[in-house]
Design a protein around this motif. Structure first.
Motif, PDB file in Angstrom:
ATOM      1  N   VAL A 108      45.928  42.772  41.065  1.00 58.35           N
ATOM      2  CA  VAL A 108      47.313  42.471  41.312  1.00 58.35           C
ATOM      3  C   VAL A 108      46.981  41.260  39.815  1.00 58.35           C
ATOM      4  O   VAL A 108      45.702  40.775  39.648  1.00 58.35           O
ATOM      5  CB  VAL A 108      46.762  41.450  42.435  1.00 58.35           C
ATOM      6  CG1 VAL A 108      47.946  40.441  42.735  1.00 58.35           C
ATOM      7  CG2 VAL A 108      47.089  42.468  43.922  1.00 58.35           C
ATOM      8  N   SER A 125      55.056  46.358  41.177  1.00 56.50           N
ATOM      9  CA  SER A 125      55.421  46.054  42.322  1.00 56.50           C
ATOM     10  C   SER A 125      56.606  44.769  42.533  1.00 56.50           C
ATOM     11  O   SER A 125      57.246  44.894  43.534  1.00 56.50           O
ATOM     12  CB  SER A 125      54.726  45.153  43.601  1.00 56.50           C
ATOM     13  OG  SER A 125      53.722  44.628  43.005  1.00 56.50           O
ATOM     14  N   GLU A 156      44.957  50.544  40.518  1.00 62.44           N
ATOM     15  CA  GLU A 156      45.801  49.077  40.019  1.00 62.44           C
ATOM     16  C   GLU A 156      45.229  47.463  40.808  1.00 62.44           C
ATOM     17  O   GLU A 156      44.391  47.707  40.571  1.00 62.44           O
ATOM     18  CB  GLU A 156      46.909  49.187  41.781  1.00 62.44           C
ATOM     19  CG  GLU A 156      46.398  49.309  42.991  1.00 62.44           C
ATOM     20  CD  GLU A 156      46.820  49.948  44.309  1.00 62.44           C
ATOM     21  OE1 GLU A 156      46.428  48.883  45.482  1.00 62.44           O
ATOM     22  OE2 GLU A 156      46.859  51.253  44.438  1.00 62.44           O
ATOM     23  N   ASP A 184      43.429  40.680  36.068  1.00 60.57           N
ATOM     24  CA  ASP A 184      43.744  40.478  37.449  1.00 60.57           C
ATOM     25  C   ASP A 184      43.088  39.231  38.270  1.00 60.57           C
ATOM     26  O   ASP A 184      42.448  38.625  37.714  1.00 60.57           O
ATOM     27  CB  ASP A 184      43.047  41.946  38.177  1.00 60.57           C
ATOM     28  CG  ASP A 184      41.376  42.510  38.649  1.00 60.57           C
ATOM     29  OD1 ASP A 184      40.593  41.119  38.531  1.00 60.57           O
ATOM     30  OD2 ASP A 184      41.416  43.635  39.262  1.00 60.57           O
ATOM     31  N   ASN A 185      43.321  39.833  40.043  1.00 54.99           N
ATOM     32  CA  ASN A 185      43.262  38.606  41.077  1.00 54.99           C
ATOM     33  C   ASN A 185      41.447  38.440  40.976  1.00 54.99           C
ATOM     34  O   ASN A 185      40.797  37.238  41.399  1.00 54.99           O
ATOM     35  CB  ASN A 185      43.879  38.880  41.525  1.00 54.99           C
ATOM     36  CG  ASN A 185      43.091  40.312  42.848  1.00 54.99           C
ATOM     37  OD1 ASN A 185      43.648  41.370  41.832  1.00 54.99           O
ATOM     38  ND2 ASN A 185      43.383  40.326  43.916  1.00 54.99           N
ATOM     39  N   LYS A 218      47.941  37.600  39.286  1.00 58.55           N
ATOM     40  CA  LYS A 218      48.482  36.788  39.819  1.00 58.55           C
ATOM     41  C   LYS A 218      49.503  35.871  39.752  1.00 58.55           C
ATOM     42  O   LYS A 218      50.745  35.097  40.580  1.00 58.55           O
ATOM     43  CB  LYS A 218      47.271  35.379  40.060  1.00 58.55           C
ATOM     44  CG  LYS A 218      45.767  36.651  41.164  1.00 58.55           C
ATOM     45  CD  LYS A 218      45.151  34.755  41.892  1.00 58.55           C
ATOM     46  CE  LYS A 218      44.238  34.564  40.575  1.00 58.55           C
ATOM     47  NZ  LYS A 218      43.150  33.912  40.741  1.00 58.55           N
ATOM     48  N   THR A 263      55.664  37.464  39.927  1.00 54.34           N
ATOM     49  CA  THR A 263      53.798  37.153  39.744  1.00 54.34           C
ATOM     50  C   THR A 263      53.257  36.170  41.813  1.00 54.34           C
ATOM     51  O   THR A 263      54.599  35.409  41.558  1.00 54.34           O
ATOM     52  CB  THR A 263      53.179  36.796  38.996  1.00 54.34           C
ATOM     53  OG1 THR A 263      53.756  34.985  38.899  1.00 54.34           O
ATOM     54  CG2 THR A 263      52.882  37.338  37.924  1.00 54.34           C
ATOM     55  N   PRO A 264      52.932  36.592  42.687  1.00 53.16           N
ATOM     56  CA  PRO A 264      51.933  37.734  42.249  1.00 53.16           C
ATOM     57  C   PRO A 264      52.500  38.985  42.186  1.00 53.16           C
ATOM     58  O   PRO A 264      53.113  38.972  43.703  1.00 53.16           O
ATOM     59  CB  PRO A 264      50.854  37.221  43.357  1.00 53.16           C
ATOM     60  CG  PRO A 264      51.425  36.173  44.210  1.00 53.16           C
ATOM     61  CD  PRO A 264      52.720  36.045  43.666  1.00 53.16           C
ATOM     62  N   CYS A 265      52.121  40.104  41.559  1.00 52.78           N
ATOM     63  CA  CYS A 265      52.661  41.508  42.100  1.00 52.78           C
ATOM     64  C   CYS A 265      52.014  42.518  41.394  1.00 52.78           C
ATOM     65  O   CYS A 265      49.968  42.204  40.981  1.00 52.78           O
ATOM     66  CB  CYS A 265      54.001  41.396  41.426  1.00 52.78           C
ATOM     67  SG  CYS A 265      52.910  41.772  39.435  1.00 52.78           S
ATOM     68  N   THR A 266      51.766  43.611  42.015  1.00 49.24           N
ATOM     69  CA  THR A 266      50.392  44.795  41.791  1.00 49.24           C
ATOM     70  C   THR A 266      50.530  45.866  41.109  1.00 49.24           C
ATOM     71  O   THR A 266      52.336  45.910  40.749  1.00 49.24           O
ATOM     72  CB  THR A 266      51.026  44.878  43.553  1.00 49.24           C
ATOM     73  OG1 THR A 266      50.007  44.288  44.765  1.00 49.24           O
ATOM     74  CG2 THR A 266      49.586  46.839  43.306  1.00 49.24           C
ATOM     75  N   TRP A 267      49.901  45.743  39.670  1.00 49.14           N
ATOM     76  CA  TRP A 267      49.908  46.685  38.495  1.00 49.14           C
ATOM     77  C   TRP A 267      49.430  47.893  38.720  1.00 49.14           C
ATOM     78  O   TRP A 267      48.443  48.679  39.578  1.00 49.14           O
ATOM     79  CB  TRP A 267      50.057  46.293  37.231  1.00 49.14           C
ATOM     80  CG  TRP A 267      50.468  44.728  36.572  1.00 49.14           C
ATOM     81  CD1 TRP A 267      51.076  44.105  37.354  1.00 49.14           C
ATOM     82  CD2 TRP A 267      50.886  44.919  35.336  1.00 49.14           C
ATOM     83  NE1 TRP A 267      51.191  43.036  36.568  1.00 49.14           N
ATOM     84  CE2 TRP A 267      51.576  43.805  35.682  1.00 49.14           C
ATOM     85  CE3 TRP A 267      50.627  45.260  34.124  1.00 49.14           C
ATOM     86  CZ2 TRP A 267      52.132  42.673  34.244  1.00 49.14           C
ATOM     87  CZ3 TRP A 267      51.307  45.315  32.814  1.00 49.14           C
ATOM     88  CH2 TRP A 267      51.454  43.485  32.799  1.00 49.14           C
ATOM     89  N   TYR A 268      50.221  49.084  38.609  1.00 50.60           N
ATOM     90  CA  TYR A 268      49.799  50.527  38.805  1.00 50.60           C
ATOM     91  C   TYR A 268      49.926  51.145  37.405  1.00 50.60           C
ATOM     92  O   TYR A 268      50.821  51.032  36.590  1.00 50.60           O
ATOM     93  CB  TYR A 268      50.848  51.590  39.556  1.00 50.60           C
ATOM     94  CG  TYR A 268      50.410  50.972  41.108  1.00 50.60           C
ATOM     95  CD1 TYR A 268      50.226  50.672  42.325  1.00 50.60           C
ATOM     96  CD2 TYR A 268      51.701  49.821  41.333  1.00 50.60           C
ATOM     97  CE1 TYR A 268      50.428  50.553  43.436  1.00 50.60           C
ATOM     98  CE2 TYR A 268      52.243  49.805  42.824  1.00 50.60           C
ATOM     99  CZ  TYR A 268      51.303  49.576  43.190  1.00 50.60           C
ATOM    100  OH  TYR A 268      51.275  49.155  44.692  1.00 50.60           O
TER     101      TYR A 268
END
Length: 155
Positions: free
Chosen positions: A110, A90, A108, A129-130, A112, A94-99
């Motif tokens: 996140v 996204s 998907e 991930d988070n 952090k 960071t933070p961002c969402t990974w697909y």
């Protein structure tokens, strides 16, 4: 190579190790010494109190029945999906969402902070991930070009 122990499941599903001397250890747990770099080598069968009851140099050397029991137990305890492709992120901040596509399907998560990506050996990465779930990139140099470009932005 001969095996100096027997392994079976009891009626409650616990692994029971019987030594060559006939001593039984109920509820042994297989623990990999090097789960990322050598997942089939160096496995300890640990009994209560964390004491080693048996050592497996390589799963490939075991009779099929014992190998299957050990693999089933490990798979039931370990959950480290392997990232096969990074489809998108996204943001590069960071933070961002990974697909991603993993060996267990698309998902998907996140990321952090950048520090949640850790090198393991020369070519592997663990990405937390988070929620604390670790994702594995087995070889960052062999992943597809698009995924590699995304990884490069975070390393």
């Amino acid at each position: 190579m001969s095996v100096n122990f027997q392994l079976r499941r009891d009626p409650f599903g616990k692994l029971v190790l019987t030594t060559s001397e006939g001593e039984e250890h109920v509820g042994v747990i297989p623990v990999r010494a090097f789960p990322i770099q050598a997942p089939t080598r160096g496995i300890s069968l640990v009994r209560d109190g964390g004491k080693e009851a048996a050592w497996i140099d390589d799963l490939a050397d075991l009779p099929e029945q014992i190998r299957t029991l050990v693999q089933e137990e490990i798979e039931g305890r370990e959950f480290i999906p392997e990232i096969l492709t990074i489809k998108d992120v996204s943001s590069f901040a960071t933070p961002c969402t990974w697909y991603v596509t993993t060996d267990r399907g698309d998902t998907e998560f996140v990321l952090k902070v950048d520090e949640d990506i850790r090198r393991v050996g020369e070519t592997s990465l663990l990405i937390a991930d988070n929620h604390g779930i670790n994702f594995l990139v087995r070889d960052m140099f062999r992943i597809d070009k698009h995924s590699r470009k995304i990884l490069d932005r975070f390393l």
